[in-house]
Design a protein around this motif. Structure first.
Motif: not given
Length: 375
Positions: A156-174
């Protein structure tokens, strides 16, 4: 009687050995013989019988001494031992019981008496075998379940880490977006995923600690610094409470693994924040107690009934409480805390009265444990 029941008869008299064989073989038992205690000890390194009939009076190693050795050895301690003796003195019987004997047969041998006593001993031995088989089966199932759980949780750690990275990138874009709602939603999602990562890490670490595979890298640490770092993790929450700290600046350093104790503090603070009313008082206190430091986190939550004070720190206790629809902690956080503190040579506990809040506390040594053990 099943012919798989094996009886070991130990006697230095050939006529007594022949008599035992003549009595037991017709009853369906497999009968092995040894002529003294030393011979029996060597036999038991190769074969495990269901019952042992042991003559008391033998040269060199007496029956009582041989019985004691049988009961002290882990691989033979479960075998029922019947002492065969012509001694009727109370002291002799007490010595036999002290050596671990399960029963006695008096000489001269009574056929009905020996048949009944051996049958009962064989029944006890069979019950032990069945119980051991059930334990082995449960142990194998538990190991399989733990391995499967560990594999799933680890994956579970791998997809969870990917989701965290995507959220952080989205935050940066906003960053330049005027609407604050999407930012708040993303911040909450990021915090929730962070909590999930913490739970997964705790579960994996608990398994490693239970297996003795978790390294504890202790060094001299400032409790004030560890507390500040733990509070930083709860930066989005702590301002909703009246947080007070009673940590004297003159307190000595503690000897601990900073990453583990930081997580312990974070878990205890997280519980206090979760179960306390907003704007209520939460107190963190540390006091010296001989060669250790006692750290407490006080809250004004609903409190915990006495019957859960021990269960709340246990992994299976957490499961039982969940099934009872009683929750006083977040996931396995307190189980992790217990194992982490005990790995440091400290203790952890809770004092609480329902309706009057809780005090979660733990102790840490002021000097390395290897120094304490030599003093």
């Amino acid at each position: 009687m099943e012919n798989s029941v094996r009886i070991l008869v130990v006697d230095d008299e050939a006529k007594d050995l022949r008599l035992m064989q003549a009595l037991l073989v017709p009853l369906g038992y497999i009968v092995d013989i040894c002529i003294n205690g030393e011979d029996a000890q060597e036999y038991l390194t190769r074969t495990i019988p269901d019952v042992i009939l042991l003559d008391v009076i033998m040269p060199n190693s007496s029956g009582i001494e041989t019985c004691r050795k049988i009961k002290e050895a882990p691989h033979t301690s479960h075998i029922p031992v019947i002492l065969v003796t012509s001694l009727s003195d109370r002291t002799d019987r007490i010595q036999g019981i002290a050596a671990g004997a399960n029963d006695f047969i008096s000489k001269p041998i009574d056929i009905e008496d020996i048949a009944l006593r051996v049958r009962n001993a064989a029944h006890i031995s069979n019950l032990y075998k069945r119980q051991q088989e059930a334990i082995d089966k449960l142990t194998a199932m538990e190991l399989l379940k733990n391995n499967l759980t560990h594999m799933i949780v680890h994956d579970l750690r791998s997809p969870l880490a990917s989701a965290m990275v995507m959220l952080e990138l989205t935050q940066s874009a906003l960053v330049d977006t005027p609407d604050s709602k999407p930012k708040n939603y993303l911040a909450r999602a990021t915090h929730s995923l962070g909590a999930l990562q913490e739970m997964i890490g705790s579960l994996l670490d608990i398994n490693r600690m239970e297996e003795g595979k978790f390294p504890v890298a202790s060094k001299e640490c400032s409790l004030q610094k560890l507390l500040s770092e733990a509070l930083e993790y709860h930066s989005a929450t702590k301002d909703n409470f009246l947080l007070e700290s009673e940590l004297d600046s003159t307190l000595p350093s503690v000897w601990c693994d900073p990453s583990l104790i930081r997580r312990v503090l974070s878990n205890l603070l997280g519980n206090a924040f979760k179960f306390s009313p907003h704007k209520s008082r939460i107190l963190i206190r540390a006091v010296l107690e001989a060669t250790q430091l006692r750290v407490s986190v006080w809250d004004n939550g609903p409190g915990i009934p006495a019957q859960y004070h021990v269960k709340i720190f246990e992994k299976f206790g957490q499961v039982a409480m969940y099934e009872e629809h009683v929750m006083h902690s977040i996931g396995l956080g307190l189980t992790f805390c217990k194992l982490a503190i005990e790995a440091h040579g400290g203790n952890i506990g809770v004092t609480s009265v329902p309706g009057e809040g809780c005090e979660f506390f733990f102790t840490l040594p002021l000097v390395p444990q290897n120094i304490l053990s030599k003093s």
